[in-house]
Scaffold this active site. Sequence first.
Site, PDB file in Angstrom:
ATOM      1  N   PHE A 111      36.799  23.736   2.715  1.00 38.66           N
ATOM      2  CA  PHE A 111      37.430  23.637   1.855  1.00 38.66           C
ATOM      3  C   PHE A 111      38.682  24.438   1.089  1.00 38.66           C
ATOM      4  O   PHE A 111      39.479  23.884   0.453  1.00 38.66           O
ATOM      5  CB  PHE A 111      36.433  23.457   0.492  1.00 38.66           C
ATOM      6  CG  PHE A 111      36.096  24.819  -0.005  1.00 38.66           C
ATOM      7  CD1 PHE A 111      36.950  25.379  -1.034  1.00 38.66           C
ATOM      8  CD2 PHE A 111      35.059  25.528   0.271  1.00 38.66           C
ATOM      9  CE1 PHE A 111      36.568  26.704  -1.613  1.00 38.66           C
ATOM     10  CE2 PHE A 111      34.657  26.540  -0.040  1.00 38.66           C
ATOM     11  CZ  PHE A 111      35.426  27.153  -0.955  1.00 38.66           C
ATOM     12  N   LYS A 153      38.588  14.924  10.136  1.00 40.79           N
ATOM     13  CA  LYS A 153      37.342  14.863   9.064  1.00 40.79           C
ATOM     14  C   LYS A 153      37.530  16.174   8.055  1.00 40.79           C
ATOM     15  O   LYS A 153      37.276  17.487   8.315  1.00 40.79           O
ATOM     16  CB  LYS A 153      35.862  15.117   9.691  1.00 40.79           C
ATOM     17  CG  LYS A 153      34.923  14.512   8.997  1.00 40.79           C
ATOM     18  CD  LYS A 153      34.196  15.130   7.880  1.00 40.79           C
ATOM     19  CE  LYS A 153      33.664  16.481   7.602  1.00 40.79           C
ATOM     20  NZ  LYS A 153      33.648  16.917   6.498  1.00 40.79           N
ATOM     21  N   GLU A 197      34.704  17.239   2.482  1.00 37.88           N
ATOM     22  CA  GLU A 197      34.380  16.214   1.370  1.00 37.88           C
ATOM     23  C   GLU A 197      34.569  17.013  -0.112  1.00 37.88           C
ATOM     24  O   GLU A 197      34.740  16.116  -0.858  1.00 37.88           O
ATOM     25  CB  GLU A 197      32.940  15.869   1.556  1.00 37.88           C
ATOM     26  CG  GLU A 197      31.826  16.990   1.174  1.00 37.88           C
ATOM     27  CD  GLU A 197      31.382  17.839   2.460  1.00 37.88           C
ATOM     28  OE1 GLU A 197      32.114  17.987   3.017  1.00 37.88           O
ATOM     29  OE2 GLU A 197      30.405  18.417   2.423  1.00 37.88           O
ATOM     30  N   SER A 218      31.605  27.980   7.415  1.00 40.17           N
ATOM     31  CA  SER A 218      31.022  28.985   7.575  1.00 40.17           C
ATOM     32  C   SER A 218      30.232  29.332   8.859  1.00 40.17           C
ATOM     33  O   SER A 218      30.341  28.475   9.731  1.00 40.17           O
ATOM     34  CB  SER A 218      29.789  28.533   6.225  1.00 40.17           C
ATOM     35  OG  SER A 218      29.151  27.563   6.579  1.00 40.17           O
ATOM     36  N   CYS A 230      39.184  33.254   4.292  1.00 39.54           N
ATOM     37  CA  CYS A 230      38.417  33.991   5.177  1.00 39.54           C
ATOM     38  C   CYS A 230      39.070  35.338   5.733  1.00 39.54           C
ATOM     39  O   CYS A 230      38.483  36.092   6.358  1.00 39.54           O
ATOM     40  CB  CYS A 230      38.350  33.128   6.544  1.00 39.54           C
ATOM     41  SG  CYS A 230      39.911  32.679   7.425  1.00 39.54           S
ATOM     42  N   GLU A 281      28.665  37.357   3.295  1.00 44.09           N
ATOM     43  CA  GLU A 281      29.826  36.846   2.746  1.00 44.09           C
ATOM     44  C   GLU A 281      29.656  36.243   1.489  1.00 44.09           C
ATOM     45  O   GLU A 281      28.866  35.528   1.187  1.00 44.09           O
ATOM     46  CB  GLU A 281      30.225  35.751   3.742  1.00 44.09           C
ATOM     47  CG  GLU A 281      31.764  35.012   3.287  1.00 44.09           C
ATOM     48  CD  GLU A 281      32.198  34.124   4.197  1.00 44.09           C
ATOM     49  OE1 GLU A 281      31.445  33.272   4.674  1.00 44.09           O
ATOM     50  OE2 GLU A 281      33.340  34.088   4.336  1.00 44.09           O
TER      51      GLU A 281
HETATM   52  P1  NAD Z   1      31.533  24.707   5.174  1.00 43.13           P
HETATM   53  O1  NAD Z   1      30.729  25.427   6.501  1.00 43.13           O
HETATM   54  O2  NAD Z   1      30.480  24.534   4.196  1.00 43.13           O
HETATM   55  O3  NAD Z   1      31.875  23.315   5.801  1.00 43.13           O
HETATM   56  C1  NAD Z   1      32.895  23.233   6.770  1.00 43.13           C
HETATM   57  C2  NAD Z   1      32.838  21.773   7.282  1.00 43.13           C
HETATM   58  O4  NAD Z   1      31.621  21.611   7.963  1.00 43.13           O
HETATM   59  C3  NAD Z   1      32.987  20.705   6.149  1.00 43.13           C
HETATM   60  O5  NAD Z   1      33.876  19.825   6.945  1.00 43.13           O
HETATM   61  C4  NAD Z   1      31.713  20.222   6.156  1.00 43.13           C
HETATM   62  O6  NAD Z   1      31.602  18.685   5.629  1.00 43.13           O
HETATM   63  C5  NAD Z   1      31.027  20.534   7.350  1.00 43.13           C
HETATM   64  N1  NAD Z   1      29.720  20.674   7.291  1.00 43.13           N
HETATM   65  C6  NAD Z   1      29.022  21.474   6.317  1.00 43.13           C
HETATM   66  N2  NAD Z   1      27.786  21.510   6.504  1.00 43.13           N
HETATM   67  C7  NAD Z   1      27.371  20.988   7.741  1.00 43.13           C
HETATM   68  C8  NAD Z   1      26.286  20.898   8.584  1.00 43.13           C
HETATM   69  N3  NAD Z   1      25.121  21.201   7.860  1.00 43.13           N
HETATM   70  N4  NAD Z   1      26.461  20.233   9.619  1.00 43.13           N
HETATM   71  C9  NAD Z   1      27.602  19.649  10.059  1.00 43.13           C
HETATM   72  N5  NAD Z   1      28.829  19.767   9.535  1.00 43.13           N
HETATM   73  C10 NAD Z   1      28.563  20.477   8.130  1.00 43.13           C
HETATM   74  O7  NAD Z   1      32.338  25.539   5.005  1.00 43.13           O
HETATM   75  P2  NAD Z   1      33.183  25.859   3.525  1.00 43.13           P
HETATM   76  O8  NAD Z   1      32.449  25.868   2.497  1.00 43.13           O
HETATM   77  O9  NAD Z   1      33.903  24.308   3.374  1.00 43.13           O
HETATM   78  O10 NAD Z   1      34.383  26.612   3.961  1.00 43.13           O
HETATM   79  C11 NAD Z   1      34.222  28.010   3.279  1.00 43.13           C
HETATM   80  C12 NAD Z   1      33.733  28.893   4.790  1.00 43.13           C
HETATM   81  O11 NAD Z   1      34.792  28.593   5.898  1.00 43.13           O
HETATM   82  C13 NAD Z   1      33.623  30.301   4.609  1.00 43.13           C
HETATM   83  O12 NAD Z   1      32.350  30.937   5.297  1.00 43.13           O
HETATM   84  C14 NAD Z   1      34.883  30.895   5.083  1.00 43.13           C
HETATM   85  O13 NAD Z   1      34.778  32.276   5.419  1.00 43.13           O
HETATM   86  C15 NAD Z   1      35.057  29.898   6.368  1.00 43.13           C
HETATM   87  N6  NAD Z   1      36.448  29.833   6.737  1.00 43.13           N
HETATM   88  C16 NAD Z   1      36.873  30.611   7.909  1.00 43.13           C
HETATM   89  C17 NAD Z   1      38.110  30.441   8.571  1.00 43.13           C
HETATM   90  C18 NAD Z   1      38.508  31.175   9.520  1.00 43.13           C
HETATM   91  O14 NAD Z   1      39.562  31.101  10.094  1.00 43.13           O
HETATM   92  N7  NAD Z   1      37.530  31.829  10.277  1.00 43.13           N
HETATM   93  C19 NAD Z   1      39.247  29.910   7.631  1.00 43.13           C
HETATM   94  C20 NAD Z   1      39.110  29.366   6.297  1.00 43.13           C
HETATM   95  C21 NAD Z   1      37.464  29.229   6.024  1.00 43.13           C
END
Ligand code: NAD
Length: 504
Positions: free
Chosen positions: A164, A188, A191, A241, A296, A397
């Site tokens: 997000f 994708k 959401e 994450s 991140c 985190e």
């Molecule tokens: P998230 O893991 O909740 O969601 C990321 C994506 O995965 C979304 O599209 C979501 O729909 C999908 N998703 C969520 N839960 C899922 C599941 N159980 N099974 C399959 N798909 C699933 O992450 P977020 O809250 O949207 O973003 C924040 C996180 O992203 C933080 O941990 C941040 O550090 C990380 N991040 C990392 C980088 C990097 O380059 N390393 C960059 C930006 C963000």
Amino acid sequence: MLGVDLLWIDLPSMTAATPLLNYINGTWCASAADCLPVINPATLDPLGQVPLSTAAEVDAAVQAGQAAFPGWRRIPPTDRVRYLFHLRQLLEQDREAIAHIITQECGKTLAESRGELQRAIENVEVACGIPMLMQGYNSEDIARGIDETMIRQPLGVTAIIAPFNFPGMIPFWFLPYAIACGNTCVIKPSEKVPLTMQRIMGLIHQLDLPPGVVNLVHGAKDAVDALLDHPLVRAISFVGSSPVARYVYSRAAAAGKRAQCQGGAKNPVIVLPDADMDMTTRIMADSAFGCAGQRCLAASIAITVGPAKDHFTEAIASVAESRKVGYGLDEGVQMGTVISAQSKMRIEALIQQGADEGAKILIDGRRPQIPGYEQGHFIRPTILQDLDPAGDLARTEIFGPVLGLIHLDTIEEAIALINRGQYGNMACLFTSSGAAARQFRYEAEAGNIGINIGVAAPMAFFPFSGWKDSFFGDLHGQGQHAVEFFTQTKVVIERWPQEWSRRF
Ligand code: NAD
């Protein structure tokens, strides 16, 4: 101020109450799935309804990508990048409108939204070099009269799953490279922030790409699982994450796909006594509190060494206290909201956990009153002093505007603490000593290193290099790594005996 009516570039009849559309095979398609509301986290205004697309809808997008692939890969790279030249121009023209949408759905300031779009555009620019970037290499005469050549070919259908926090930038760590290399793509978005990519798909629609080259499917876990399991999807690019990154990587690998999965972070920064304290404080405040800490590459722990402690603690506390927090579209605001009520509750609970583990809440940003936006998901900058380096919070985190302070006596102890951490997304050092900088650069176990830099975000022509639990895979997003990820190598060994040509 631009309003939500600007969300719809091709869809003037849509409102915040009607479901967003998927984009499959060059056409906007209604989803049959249930929807979640999309809410402005500062004003709580409804912005849209995001469908949680089904496996059948994902399949339709993948099939469209598969059908488009043979024709698309035959278009010469020099012609494929002309679509990217055009996309770059459209992104530039639409930059302000997209930035307003990012701020409305994601909560960051308008300057931050503009900044992330700049990074998106830079990735399009780098991918425009594909005619050279995807060149192979060759050796003449590997044996008498025999030549060997390596060529790069695209994979087929690729999928991008985004988080997000950078809805306009992160899909561009992958998308321009994937299609420039001759692949097709299914995106994708998160959401939580689906409107930004919906708007950008409106621009992509204007490119007149062959139908099916780029597809958009909204949704959450079910849509992700459908992409991971689909036999025609060849590659998965994921950012989110760490627990989900690990899951996505395992499930994609089990299905025989290549995967690059960027995960979470807990970024430490060392401040040595010889650092320029004014510069360090300013940069550290931007790193820890910019994007409300939802980056991140946000600094999460400052480790002061020796006499750096008192000066830095005083200075960072004063900057944190004076940061102007508010609605990202309002003039002069330096920090916006976190993404949701749930996220705000989680961050506030983690601040309390830090205190329970022995830290002093030096600046407490919980439950702020922001005039005009009393219901918004705001947390002010927070500083936890004397965080226990062995406690849980020093390893967790937070993904919010919270900076923990730890004090140690030597740079060696500080580097050892960093290297004990589970994550390896970024580590930074503030100093005026070249020798200390070199030691740090050499020894710190993280993939993105900053020396007198607070957000060590690689430019588009460098890989975004997380390590340890911040990354699952081997080739990262952006630049040459992306080109390698989105191509497979083919080696051709050829013999053309002279006597054959004498037959004619
Ligand atoms: P998230 O893991 O909740 O969601 C990321 C994506 O995965 C979304 O599209 C979501 O729909 C999908 N998703 C969520 N839960 C899922 C599941 N159980 N099974 C399959 N798909 C699933 O992450 P977020 O809250 O949207 O973003 C924040 C996180 O992203 C933080 O941990 C941040 O550090 C990380 N991040 C990392 C980088 C990097 O380059 N390393 C960059 C930006 C963000």
